[in-house]
Design an enzyme around this catalytic site. Sequence first.
Site, PDB file in Angstrom:
ATOM      1  N   ILE A 182       0.844  -1.208   0.000  1.00 31.67           N
ATOM      2  CA  ILE A 182       0.000   0.000   0.000  1.00 31.67           C
ATOM      3  C   ILE A 182       0.874   1.251   0.000  1.00 31.67           C
ATOM      4  O   ILE A 182       0.714   2.143  -0.841  1.00 31.67           O
ATOM      5  CB  ILE A 182      -0.955   0.008   1.217  1.00 31.67           C
ATOM      6  CG1 ILE A 182      -1.958  -1.150   1.091  1.00 31.67           C
ATOM      7  CG2 ILE A 182      -1.690   1.346   1.343  1.00 31.67           C
ATOM      8  CD1 ILE A 182      -2.923  -1.290   2.237  1.00 31.67           C
ATOM      9  N   GLU A 185       2.959   1.868  -3.365  1.00 31.39           N
ATOM     10  CA  GLU A 185       2.147   2.380  -4.479  1.00 31.39           C
ATOM     11  C   GLU A 185       1.773   3.852  -4.234  1.00 31.39           C
ATOM     12  O   GLU A 185       1.907   4.699  -5.115  1.00 31.39           O
ATOM     13  CB  GLU A 185       0.874   1.547  -4.643  1.00 31.39           C
ATOM     14  CG  GLU A 185       1.124   0.177  -5.230  1.00 31.39           C
ATOM     15  CD  GLU A 185      -0.159  -0.596  -5.551  1.00 31.39           C
ATOM     16  OE1 GLU A 185      -0.052  -1.637  -6.177  1.00 31.39           O
ATOM     17  OE2 GLU A 185      -1.271  -0.164  -5.155  1.00 31.39           O
ATOM     18  N   HIS A 441       7.555  -7.732 -32.929  1.00 32.30           N
ATOM     19  CA  HIS A 441       8.695  -6.805 -32.767  1.00 32.30           C
ATOM     20  C   HIS A 441       8.243  -5.397 -33.147  1.00 32.30           C
ATOM     21  O   HIS A 441       7.503  -5.249 -34.126  1.00 32.30           O
ATOM     22  CB  HIS A 441       9.816  -7.260 -33.696  1.00 32.30           C
ATOM     23  CG  HIS A 441      11.031  -6.384 -33.654  1.00 32.30           C
ATOM     24  ND1 HIS A 441      11.861  -6.314 -32.558  1.00 32.30           N
ATOM     25  CD2 HIS A 441      11.551  -5.530 -34.579  1.00 32.30           C
ATOM     26  CE1 HIS A 441      12.844  -5.481 -32.814  1.00 32.30           C
ATOM     27  NE2 HIS A 441      12.678  -4.981 -34.031  1.00 32.30           N
TER      28      HIS A 441
HETATM   29  C1  LIG Z   1      -5.172   0.408  -0.664  1.00 36.30           C
HETATM   30  C2  LIG Z   1      -5.356  -1.004  -1.171  1.00 36.30           C
HETATM   31  C3  LIG Z   1      -5.022  -1.305  -2.478  1.00 36.30           C
HETATM   32  C4  LIG Z   1      -5.198  -2.585  -2.962  1.00 36.30           C
HETATM   33  N1  LIG Z   1      -4.865  -2.859  -4.262  1.00 36.30           N
HETATM   34  C5  LIG Z   1      -5.053  -4.090  -4.760  1.00 36.30           C
HETATM   35  C6  LIG Z   1      -4.786  -4.375  -6.126  1.00 36.30           C
HETATM   36  O1  LIG Z   1      -4.365  -3.494  -6.899  1.00 36.30           O
HETATM   37  N2  LIG Z   1      -5.007  -5.627  -6.582  1.00 36.30           N
HETATM   38  C7  LIG Z   1      -5.459  -6.623  -5.764  1.00 36.30           C
HETATM   39  O2  LIG Z   1      -5.649  -7.744  -6.239  1.00 36.30           O
HETATM   40  N3  LIG Z   1      -5.730  -6.390  -4.456  1.00 36.30           N
HETATM   41  C8  LIG Z   1      -5.536  -5.157  -3.945  1.00 36.30           C
HETATM   42  N4  LIG Z   1      -5.846  -4.900  -2.632  1.00 36.30           N
HETATM   43  C9  LIG Z   1      -6.349  -6.012  -1.793  1.00 36.30           C
HETATM   44  C10 LIG Z   1      -7.854  -6.252  -2.046  1.00 36.30           C
HETATM   45  O3  LIG Z   1      -8.572  -5.055  -1.809  1.00 36.30           O
HETATM   46  C11 LIG Z   1      -8.372  -7.360  -1.155  1.00 36.30           C
HETATM   47  O4  LIG Z   1      -7.554  -8.495  -1.296  1.00 36.30           O
HETATM   48  C12 LIG Z   1      -9.808  -7.714  -1.509  1.00 36.30           C
HETATM   49  O5  LIG Z   1     -10.654  -6.617  -1.306  1.00 36.30           O
HETATM   50  C13 LIG Z   1     -10.316  -8.906  -0.676  1.00 36.30           C
HETATM   51  O6  LIG Z   1     -11.626  -9.187  -1.049  1.00 36.30           O
HETATM   52  P1  LIG Z   1     -12.690  -9.763   0.001  1.00 36.30           P
HETATM   53  O7  LIG Z   1     -13.948  -9.985  -0.767  1.00 36.30           O
HETATM   54  O8  LIG Z   1     -12.089 -10.880   0.741  1.00 36.30           O
HETATM   55  O9  LIG Z   1     -12.906  -8.601   1.067  1.00 36.30           O
HETATM   56  P2  LIG Z   1     -13.426  -7.093   0.965  1.00 36.30           P
HETATM   57  O10 LIG Z   1     -13.202  -6.506  -0.348  1.00 36.30           O
HETATM   58  O11 LIG Z   1     -12.816  -6.425   2.143  1.00 36.30           O
HETATM   59  O12 LIG Z   1     -15.003  -7.219   1.187  1.00 36.30           O
HETATM   60  C14 LIG Z   1     -15.544  -7.644   2.404  1.00 36.30           C
HETATM   61  C15 LIG Z   1     -16.930  -7.071   2.570  1.00 36.30           C
HETATM   62  O13 LIG Z   1     -17.513  -7.655   3.712  1.00 36.30           O
HETATM   63  C16 LIG Z   1     -18.344  -6.703   4.343  1.00 36.30           C
HETATM   64  N5  LIG Z   1     -18.554  -7.126   5.737  1.00 36.30           N
HETATM   65  C17 LIG Z   1     -17.612  -7.291   6.702  1.00 36.30           C
HETATM   66  N6  LIG Z   1     -18.178  -7.747   7.837  1.00 36.30           N
HETATM   67  C18 LIG Z   1     -19.500  -7.852   7.594  1.00 36.30           C
HETATM   68  C19 LIG Z   1     -20.614  -8.263   8.382  1.00 36.30           C
HETATM   69  N7  LIG Z   1     -20.475  -8.683   9.645  1.00 36.30           N
HETATM   70  N8  LIG Z   1     -21.842  -8.238   7.810  1.00 36.30           N
HETATM   71  C20 LIG Z   1     -22.009  -7.808   6.544  1.00 36.30           C
HETATM   72  N9  LIG Z   1     -20.987  -7.433   5.752  1.00 36.30           N
HETATM   73  C21 LIG Z   1     -19.759  -7.460   6.273  1.00 36.30           C
HETATM   74  C22 LIG Z   1     -17.578  -5.395   4.183  1.00 36.30           C
HETATM   75  O14 LIG Z   1     -18.463  -4.284   4.270  1.00 36.30           O
HETATM   76  C23 LIG Z   1     -16.974  -5.569   2.776  1.00 36.30           C
HETATM   77  O15 LIG Z   1     -17.788  -4.962   1.793  1.00 36.30           O
HETATM   78  C24 LIG Z   1      -5.704  -3.610  -2.115  1.00 36.30           C
HETATM   79  C25 LIG Z   1      -6.047  -3.312  -0.790  1.00 36.30           C
HETATM   80  C26 LIG Z   1      -5.885  -2.023  -0.322  1.00 36.30           C
HETATM   81  C27 LIG Z   1      -6.278  -1.724   1.092  1.00 36.30           C
HETATM   82  N1  LIG Z   2      -1.243  -4.127  -6.145  1.00 40.90           N
HETATM   83  C1  LIG Z   2      -1.732  -4.955  -5.244  1.00 40.90           C
HETATM   84  O1  LIG Z   2      -2.098  -6.087  -5.543  1.00 40.90           O
HETATM   85  C2  LIG Z   2      -1.878  -4.497  -3.817  1.00 40.90           C
HETATM   86  C3  LIG Z   2      -1.727  -3.161  -3.487  1.00 40.90           C
HETATM   87  C4  LIG Z   2      -1.880  -2.774  -2.163  1.00 40.90           C
HETATM   88  C5  LIG Z   2      -2.186  -3.737  -1.208  1.00 40.90           C
HETATM   89  N2  LIG Z   2      -2.334  -5.021  -1.566  1.00 40.90           N
HETATM   90  C6  LIG Z   2      -2.627  -6.069  -0.537  1.00 40.90           C
HETATM   91  O2  LIG Z   2      -2.786  -5.471   0.731  1.00 40.90           O
HETATM   92  C7  LIG Z   2      -1.920  -6.120   1.660  1.00 40.90           C
HETATM   93  C8  LIG Z   2      -1.568  -5.186   2.778  1.00 40.90           C
HETATM   94  O3  LIG Z   2      -0.688  -4.152   2.345  1.00 40.90           O
HETATM   95  P1  LIG Z   2       0.190  -3.348   3.401  1.00 40.90           P
HETATM   96  O4  LIG Z   2       1.058  -2.428   2.631  1.00 40.90           O
HETATM   97  O5  LIG Z   2      -0.653  -2.819   4.498  1.00 40.90           O
HETATM   98  O6  LIG Z   2       1.008  -4.494   4.106  1.00 40.90           O
HETATM   99  P2  LIG Z   2       2.386  -5.237   3.765  1.00 40.90           P
HETATM  100  O7  LIG Z   2       2.380  -6.453   4.607  1.00 40.90           O
HETATM  101  O8  LIG Z   2       2.612  -5.343   2.314  1.00 40.90           O
HETATM  102  O9  LIG Z   2       3.502  -4.233   4.321  1.00 40.90           O
HETATM  103  C9  LIG Z   2       3.515  -3.743   5.631  1.00 40.90           C
HETATM  104  C10 LIG Z   2       4.874  -3.121   5.915  1.00 40.90           C
HETATM  105  O10 LIG Z   2       4.817  -2.438   7.150  1.00 40.90           O
HETATM  106  C11 LIG Z   2       6.006  -2.696   7.893  1.00 40.90           C
HETATM  107  N3  LIG Z   2       5.701  -2.508   9.310  1.00 40.90           N
HETATM  108  C12 LIG Z   2       4.904  -3.268  10.111  1.00 40.90           C
HETATM  109  N4  LIG Z   2       4.861  -2.739  11.349  1.00 40.90           N
HETATM  110  C13 LIG Z   2       5.638  -1.627  11.352  1.00 40.90           C
HETATM  111  C14 LIG Z   2       5.972  -0.658  12.307  1.00 40.90           C
HETATM  112  N5  LIG Z   2       5.507  -0.730  13.561  1.00 40.90           N
HETATM  113  N6  LIG Z   2       6.795   0.348  11.954  1.00 40.90           N
HETATM  114  C15 LIG Z   2       7.276   0.453  10.679  1.00 40.90           C
HETATM  115  N7  LIG Z   2       6.989  -0.440   9.733  1.00 40.90           N
HETATM  116  C16 LIG Z   2       6.176  -1.466  10.045  1.00 40.90           C
HETATM  117  C17 LIG Z   2       6.352  -4.136   7.516  1.00 40.90           C
HETATM  118  O11 LIG Z   2       7.706  -4.411   7.750  1.00 40.90           O
HETATM  119  C18 LIG Z   2       5.990  -4.159   6.035  1.00 40.90           C
HETATM  120  O12 LIG Z   2       7.059  -3.764   5.221  1.00 40.90           O
HETATM  121  C19 LIG Z   2      -0.750  -6.588   0.798  1.00 40.90           C
HETATM  122  O13 LIG Z   2      -0.043  -7.622   1.401  1.00 40.90           O
HETATM  123  C20 LIG Z   2      -1.449  -7.031  -0.449  1.00 40.90           C
HETATM  124  O14 LIG Z   2      -1.912  -8.347  -0.289  1.00 40.90           O
HETATM  125  C21 LIG Z   2      -2.188  -5.422  -2.853  1.00 40.90           C
END
Ligand SMILES: Cc1cc2nc3c(=O)[nH]c(=O)nc-3n(C[C@H](O)[C@H](O)[C@H](O)COP(=O)(O)OP(=O)(O)OC[C@H]3O[C@@H](n4cnc5c(N)ncnc54)[C@H](O)[C@@H]3O)c2cc1C
Ligand SMILES: NC(=O)c1ccc[n+]([C@@H]2O[C@H](COP(=O)([O-])OP(=O)(O)OC[C@H]3O[C@@H](n4cnc5c(N)ncnc54)[C@H](O)[C@@H]3O)[C@@H](O)[C@H]2O)c1
Length: 465
Positions: A182, A185, A441
């Site tokens: 996170i 990016e 190419h």
């Molecule tokens: C900043 C950021 C960037 C990311 N970028 C990427 C990326 O580029 N590519 C990628 O593949 N992944 C990316 N991820 C990771 C990705 O968002 C997650 O892996 C994905 O959303 C997981 O899907 P999910 O369906 O398990 O959960 P979620 O998308 O979190 O959906 C869970 C849903 O459950 C609902 N919910 C929770 N508890 C309850 C309850 N008790 N009752 C009813 N509803 C409930 C929530 O409201 C939510 O809508 C990113 C994550 C973050 C934070």
């Molecule tokens: N393009 C993508 O697919 C994409 C983009 C964003 C996020 N994600 C998903 O979301 C997940 C979570 O992302 P994230 O960036 O939160 O976690 P991450 O696990 O990728 O990175 C967390 C970082 O925080 C550091 N850290 C932990 N505790 C700390 C502390 N007390 N002080 C300083 N540094 C500390 C860790 O050493 C690590 O480098 C990713 O693992 C990925 O699965 C995916």
Amino acid sequence: MKIHYDLIVIGAGPAGTPAAMTAAQFGAKVLLVDKRDAPGGECLFEGCIPSKVLENAANNYWRVISSKKFHIQNTNTAQIHWEAVIQDKDEILKKRSQGAMQVIKKLPTLDFKQGTAKFTDAHTLNIDGEFFSFDKALIATGGKTTIPPLKGNGVDKIWTNKDVFFEKELPKELLFIGAGAISCELTQMFNKLGVKCHILERSERILRHLPSEAALTVQNKMIENGVTVDLHVDLQKIDYENDKFIVTFMQEGKERILECKHVLMATGRGANVDGLELENANVEYNKGGVVVNKQLQSSQAHIYACGDCVPGPKFAHTATYEAGIVVHNMFAPSSHFVNYDKNSWVLFSDPQIGIAGINEQQAHERGLDVDIATYDYSQDARSQIDKSTEGFVKFIIDKKSKVIIGIEIVSEDAASLLGEAALIVANEMNSMDIMKAIHPHPTLTESFGKLAQQIFFKSMMQRNR
Ligand SMILES: Cc1cc2nc3c(=O)[nH]c(=O)nc-3n(C[C@H](O)[C@H](O)[C@H](O)COP(=O)(O)OP(=O)(O)OC[C@H]3O[C@@H](n4cnc5c(N)ncnc54)[C@H](O)[C@@H]3O)c2cc1C
Ligand SMILES: NC(=O)c1ccc[n+]([C@@H]2O[C@H](COP(=O)([O-])OP(=O)(O)OC[C@H]3O[C@@H](n4cnc5c(N)ncnc54)[C@H](O)[C@@H]3O)[C@@H](O)[C@H]2O)c1
């Protein structure tokens, strides 16, 4: 009175939504419930999509202001209208969510309900005071930011991904805690927009979950572009005084203090099972989330879980892959098992990092007997034309079978290249298989053919010796 469903899916993200839709297409009577009033989950509203919309705008801005290398003049007068970019993002989110809702409405046996679900027993859910019974359930409640235990009155005021995509004004400066997916990016995105960025990471390098050569390429580029990266940081406390955060940390035995207007915490994500009252259904869970077997069944065989709320890779497409396995295991006679060895993903950094299958670091950690072959983009025609010659493609090859078990790509366009890499790994191809394709190419995809040729001719020479 309870309303009965064949299947209730809790959470309408990339795990829950496709699972509910596919199950309804199988003819099951399904209820999809989410806290939000629309499907999409964190991925759509606070994760993948908003981050990529903003990153795309920042990259386009950056291309304009750095186009002097292509002899384009007066590029320093370009400006970005951030509020309009945020509006674009909101429209895309709305369109995607409405699109998913339309599909739901077209499926006669699928209902969507807004509400918070919790178990009352192993066959009943309480959704905001209404009771629903089910034959099967899927927990797809996603993940949550893990905030380390910290002292200070500023901890509650720091941003996470739940805040940062909603700010209509670009911050002037931003301090990131954690240098994972996170932060990396977002840092590069904000840096391209002129925001002064600073990263505090506790490890010895950024992106510690990624192979070091790839991670260090991004780290060097970040520093070269003006981001301050502090490593080996031991965070002590975060205070908030006079509209500023005061962040105290230890580094190499010395106390350091930094002040910054905004702080974003991205120190990893854990499973979200909060408030589900899983004990009432006798569903086992721990710090990693719902405990599941390889068929994604919980300790209650009729209750499944998938996506970010279970241990394993945390990506949207992996959540959707798992959803397919769950629905198959619920409604088809044979069993499917999860296997993440062919997973792929892209980090939208600069340069981008794409990984398909097992990366070099994982291969060594597992003690696998592998050969490594690398193609460097500095010698590539397309890269030279694009003036973007940093990066490489790396094949991780099983020594005995010659099968390519993993591919790492570091390139400005790793996202586009990763499709071919994912197919190579998924189909367990070797270099001869890749050489059957005639790559056009001058494109970056030629790198696959050239690397395959290199491996093939090397093995021929070794055989002829
Ligand atoms: C900043 C950021 C960037 C990311 N970028 C990427 C990326 O580029 N590519 C990628 O593949 N992944 C990316 N991820 C990771 C990705 O968002 C997650 O892996 C994905 O959303 C997981 O899907 P999910 O369906 O398990 O959960 P979620 O998308 O979190 O959906 C869970 C849903 O459950 C609902 N919910 C929770 N508890 C309850 C309850 N008790 N009752 C009813 N509803 C409930 C929530 O409201 C939510 O809508 C990113 C994550 C973050 C934070
Ligand atoms: N393009 C993508 O697919 C994409 C983009 C964003 C996020 N994600 C998903 O979301 C997940 C979570 O992302 P994230 O960036 O939160 O976690 P991450 O696990 O990728 O990175 C967390 C970082 O925080 C550091 N850290 C932990 N505790 C700390 C502390 N007390 N002080 C300083 N540094 C500390 C860790 O050493 C690590 O480098 C990713 O693992 C990925 O699965 C995916």
